[in-house]
Write an enzyme that holds these catalytic residues in place. Structure first.
Site, PDB file in Angstrom:
ATOM      1  N   VAL A   1       0.832  -1.206   0.000  1.00 25.45           N
ATOM      2  CA  VAL A   1       0.000   0.000   0.000  1.00 25.45           C
ATOM      3  C   VAL A   1       0.869   1.260   0.000  1.00 25.45           C
ATOM      4  O   VAL A   1       0.643   2.191  -0.781  1.00 25.45           O
ATOM      5  CB  VAL A   1      -0.949   0.000   1.209  1.00 25.45           C
ATOM      6  CG1 VAL A   1      -1.686   1.343   1.327  1.00 25.45           C
ATOM      7  CG2 VAL A   1      -1.958  -1.138   1.095  1.00 25.45           C
TER       8      VAL A   1
ATOM      9  N   THR B   1      -1.343  -3.490   9.923  1.00 29.96           N
ATOM     10  CA  THR B   1      -2.070  -3.752  11.171  1.00 29.96           C
ATOM     11  C   THR B   1      -2.436  -5.237  11.171  1.00 29.96           C
ATOM     12  O   THR B   1      -3.595  -5.606  10.973  1.00 29.96           O
ATOM     13  CB  THR B   1      -3.336  -2.883  11.280  1.00 29.96           C
ATOM     14  OG1 THR B   1      -4.132  -3.050  10.090  1.00 29.96           O
ATOM     15  CG2 THR B   1      -2.968  -1.417  11.432  1.00 29.96           C
TER      16      THR B   1
ATOM     17  N   THR C   1      -5.588   0.051   7.619  1.00 30.21           N
ATOM     18  CA  THR C   1      -6.923  -0.407   8.017  1.00 30.21           C
ATOM     19  C   THR C   1      -6.975  -0.519   9.530  1.00 30.21           C
ATOM     20  O   THR C   1      -6.221  -1.285  10.130  1.00 30.21           O
ATOM     21  CB  THR C   1      -7.232  -1.761   7.372  1.00 30.21           C
ATOM     22  OG1 THR C   1      -7.146  -1.635   5.946  1.00 30.21           O
ATOM     23  CG2 THR C   1      -8.623  -2.239   7.757  1.00 30.21           C
TER      24      THR C   1
ATOM     25  N   PHE D   1      -8.328   0.754  -0.995  1.00 35.11           N
ATOM     26  CA  PHE D   1      -9.135  -0.300  -1.611  1.00 35.11           C
ATOM     27  C   PHE D   1      -8.363  -0.891  -2.785  1.00 35.11           C
ATOM     28  O   PHE D   1      -8.851  -0.945  -3.915  1.00 35.11           O
ATOM     29  CB  PHE D   1     -10.483   0.260  -2.076  1.00 35.11           C
ATOM     30  CG  PHE D   1     -11.317   0.836  -0.960  1.00 35.11           C
ATOM     31  CD1 PHE D   1     -12.081   0.019  -0.141  1.00 35.11           C
ATOM     32  CD2 PHE D   1     -11.313   2.201  -0.717  1.00 35.11           C
ATOM     33  CE1 PHE D   1     -12.844   0.548   0.891  1.00 35.11           C
ATOM     34  CE2 PHE D   1     -12.078   2.743   0.309  1.00 35.11           C
ATOM     35  CZ  PHE D   1     -12.844   1.912   1.117  1.00 35.11           C
TER      36      PHE D   1
ATOM     37  N   ASN E   1     -15.054  -5.026   2.734  1.00 38.05           N
ATOM     38  CA  ASN E   1     -14.432  -6.344   2.707  1.00 38.05           C
ATOM     39  C   ASN E   1     -15.385  -7.427   3.222  1.00 38.05           C
ATOM     40  O   ASN E   1     -15.367  -8.557   2.730  1.00 38.05           O
ATOM     41  CB  ASN E   1     -13.134  -6.341   3.501  1.00 38.05           C
ATOM     42  CG  ASN E   1     -11.969  -5.823   2.674  1.00 38.05           C
ATOM     43  OD1 ASN E   1     -12.093  -5.632   1.458  1.00 38.05           O
ATOM     44  ND2 ASN E   1     -10.826  -5.603   3.291  1.00 38.05           N
TER      45      ASN E   1
ATOM     46  N   ALA F   1     -17.691 -18.943  -7.785  1.00 38.01           N
ATOM     47  CA  ALA F   1     -17.362 -19.970  -6.804  1.00 38.01           C
ATOM     48  C   ALA F   1     -15.858 -20.207  -6.836  1.00 38.01           C
ATOM     49  O   ALA F   1     -15.219 -20.056  -7.876  1.00 38.01           O
ATOM     50  CB  ALA F   1     -18.115 -21.258  -7.125  1.00 38.01           C
TER      51      ALA F   1
ATOM     52  N   GLY G   1      -8.851 -15.840   0.811  1.00 40.42           N
ATOM     53  CA  GLY G   1      -7.713 -15.844   1.727  1.00 40.42           C
ATOM     54  C   GLY G   1      -7.018 -14.502   1.687  1.00 40.42           C
ATOM     55  O   GLY G   1      -7.645 -13.456   1.505  1.00 40.42           O
TER      56      GLY G   1
ATOM     57  N   CYS H   1      -6.114  -9.640   4.116  1.00 39.16           N
ATOM     58  CA  CYS H   1      -7.087  -8.577   4.380  1.00 39.16           C
ATOM     59  C   CYS H   1      -8.477  -9.085   4.738  1.00 39.16           C
ATOM     60  O   CYS H   1      -8.982  -8.810   5.829  1.00 39.16           O
ATOM     61  CB  CYS H   1      -7.166  -7.645   3.170  1.00 39.16           C
ATOM     62  SG  CYS H   1      -5.647  -6.715   2.881  1.00 39.16           S
TER      63      CYS H   1
ATOM     64  N   LYS I   1      -4.652 -15.723  -4.543  1.00 39.29           N
ATOM     65  CA  LYS I   1      -5.306 -15.342  -5.792  1.00 39.29           C
ATOM     66  C   LYS I   1      -4.239 -15.051  -6.836  1.00 39.29           C
ATOM     67  O   LYS I   1      -3.070 -14.792  -6.501  1.00 39.29           O
ATOM     68  CB  LYS I   1      -6.183 -14.092  -5.605  1.00 39.29           C
ATOM     69  CG  LYS I   1      -5.429 -12.857  -5.162  1.00 39.29           C
ATOM     70  CD  LYS I   1      -6.317 -11.618  -5.132  1.00 39.29           C
ATOM     71  CE  LYS I   1      -6.641 -11.126  -6.533  1.00 39.29           C
ATOM     72  NZ  LYS I   1      -7.380  -9.845  -6.516  1.00 39.29           N
TER      73      LYS I   1
END
Length: 451
Positions: free
Chosen positions: A11, A86, A121, A150, A209, A253, A258, A261, A321
């Site tokens: 970030v 965090t 966050t 985001f 989220n 689906a 995971g 975040c 992902k």
């Protein structure tokens, strides 16, 4: 403007690079001296598309620099973004130690009016808490705002440059004016700048989220029903998503969500409900469904193969992902742990996440490519949606495996095409596609004749 970014994780680095590309003078600060030295040498090695080049161009142009000297960076900044992590603590709640430490550094070193922006966050009310902490440590004028990020792993630069919305939580006109100026070029083509109070801004991040997690768990629950009824979850999702009131986003689906975040933020929201004596059962169910989904893939393999002891299983796609090297809470790591406990041999491959997985499972085999992992395998388990996995040559794979069985946890492949090549096929949200009426019992490999 002169900006300082405290924290050079994904970030912080994306924020600094994108603001410097708009002509601002940006310093990125981190306590990790080795990391700062690598960044100064332009050794970025990020898996984020476009980030390496963006950092390199702006650093070479003199607009972006890196330092461990937080005091100097704070003193010279007009705006300071807190982008420290965090992480989830042992008690399941966000660990705010790094944010509070950064706030102490800010309080001790700001000079003249400074806007402090919380991009990390944080639980609702933290921006006010940090503002109070800074006020205790300085007599210099400042204001504070919450500006949650985001950014999706794998598209963070694009998300920053072309946002759906930018949320700013601030209570004074001066802060809002500065943030409007900073973000003006990023909202010029349709992105919404939403101005709210800091508590609402903090809650928007958690609620966003939680909604994503809800949709994923919703579809994964229906996926199990589709498997039992002989329906196709992909067509189901299309039918649902065509309703304009619902939309098609996050209706795939999957193996289960995971990363660092969504699980952490959902847990923090659950804790917030409980702390105020409110009913958190909906959000607890989202979490429970997801954990069950990630644990379900071993049984899919067992339904075909029975005893897994001594079998070689190729696990392809290790990150949570595609587009990320993060294996935190990934379905692949859950499956690998289960396979090892069942006595199976694991051969794993991912285009970018092997080293991170090796830190979790140092003793398994890591292949040079998907085909090497599949050699001699009793099953191929595809756990994330990398393009390189979508393009697998199953004719070539068929000559390498012991048993032609594909577990497709992302719905990447056409069952009929695999059936033509002699593969049994099992997927999340689809009934198994089998070679004959004897399957899955007939889905045996050469070792089964000896059992």
């Amino acid at each position: 403007m002169k900006l300082s970014i405290i924290g050079t994780g994904n970030v912080g680095l994306v924020t600094g690079a994108c603001f410097s590309a708009q002509g601002h003078e940006v310093r990125c600060v981190d306590i990790d001296a080795e990391k700062i030295e690598r960044l100064r040498d332009l050794d970025i090695s990020s898996s984020e598309p476009g980030l390496d080049d963006l950092v390199r161009r702006n650093a070479e142009a003199g607009r972006l620099s890196f330092t461990t000297d937080a005091a100097a960076a704070v003193a010279e900044a007009e705006v300071i973004f807190l982008c420290v992590e965090t992480p989830q603590g042992e008690d399941g709640k966000p660990d705010l130690d790094r944010v509070l430490e950064a706030a102490g550094t800010v309080a001790a070193n700001i000079e003249g009016f400074t806007l402090i922006v919380i991009k990390s966050t944080v639980p609702v009310g933290t921006t006010e808490t940090i503002g109070g902490k800074i006020a205790e440590g300085t007599t210099e004028p400042f204001s504070i705002a919450c500006n949650p990020e985001f950014l999706k792993a794998g598209s963070a630069v694009e998300d920053f440059r072309t946002p759906d919305r930018i949320v700013v939580g601030a209570d004074d006109p001066r802060s809002l004016e500065i943030l409007r100026e900073l973000y003006g070029s990023f909202t010029a083509e349709g992105g919404v700048l939403l101005e709210v109070d800091s508590r609402t801004a903090e809650l928007i991040k958690y609620a966003s989220n939680a909604m994503l997690a809800c949709r994923i768990s919703f579809m994964n629950s229906l996926a199990g029903l589709c498997e039992q009824l002989g329906a196709d979850v992909a067509e189901l999702a299309r039918g649902i998503g065509l309703d304009r009131r619902i939309g098609s986003g996050a209706l795939d689906a999957s193996a289960g969500y995971g990363g660092a975040c969504l699980p952490k933020d959902l847990r923090a929201l659950i804790d917030t409900f409980r702390e105020r004596g409110l009913d958190a059962r909906l959000f607890e169910a989202i979490e429970s469904v997801n954990e069950a989904q990630k644990a379900s893939h071993l049984e899919r393999l067992r339904s075909f193969l029975g005893d897994l002891e001594g079998r070689r299983i190729a696990v392809l796609g290790l990150s949570f992902k595609a587009g990320s090297d993060d294996v935190t809470n990934s379905a692949a790591t859950v499956l690998i742990a289960q396979l090892l406990e069942a006595g199976a041999e694991v051969a794993a491959w991912d285009p970018v996440a092997i080293e991170n997985t090796r830190r979790v499972f140092p003793g398994i085999e890591y292949a040079g490519d998907a085909y090497e992992a599949a050699r001699g395998a009793s099953a191929i388990a595809v756990m994330s949606e990398w393009d390189s996995l979508r393009e697998l040559d199953f004719q070539a794979l068929g000559s390498l495996v012991k048993n032609k069985l594909v577990l497709d946890c992302r719905g990447l492949f056409d069952p009929a095409s695999l059936l033509e090549l002699g593969f049994n096929y099992c997927a999340v949200g689809r009934p198994p596609t089998l070679l004959g009426p004897g399957c899955p019992e007939g889905a045996i490999d050469k070792d089964d004749a000896k059992r």
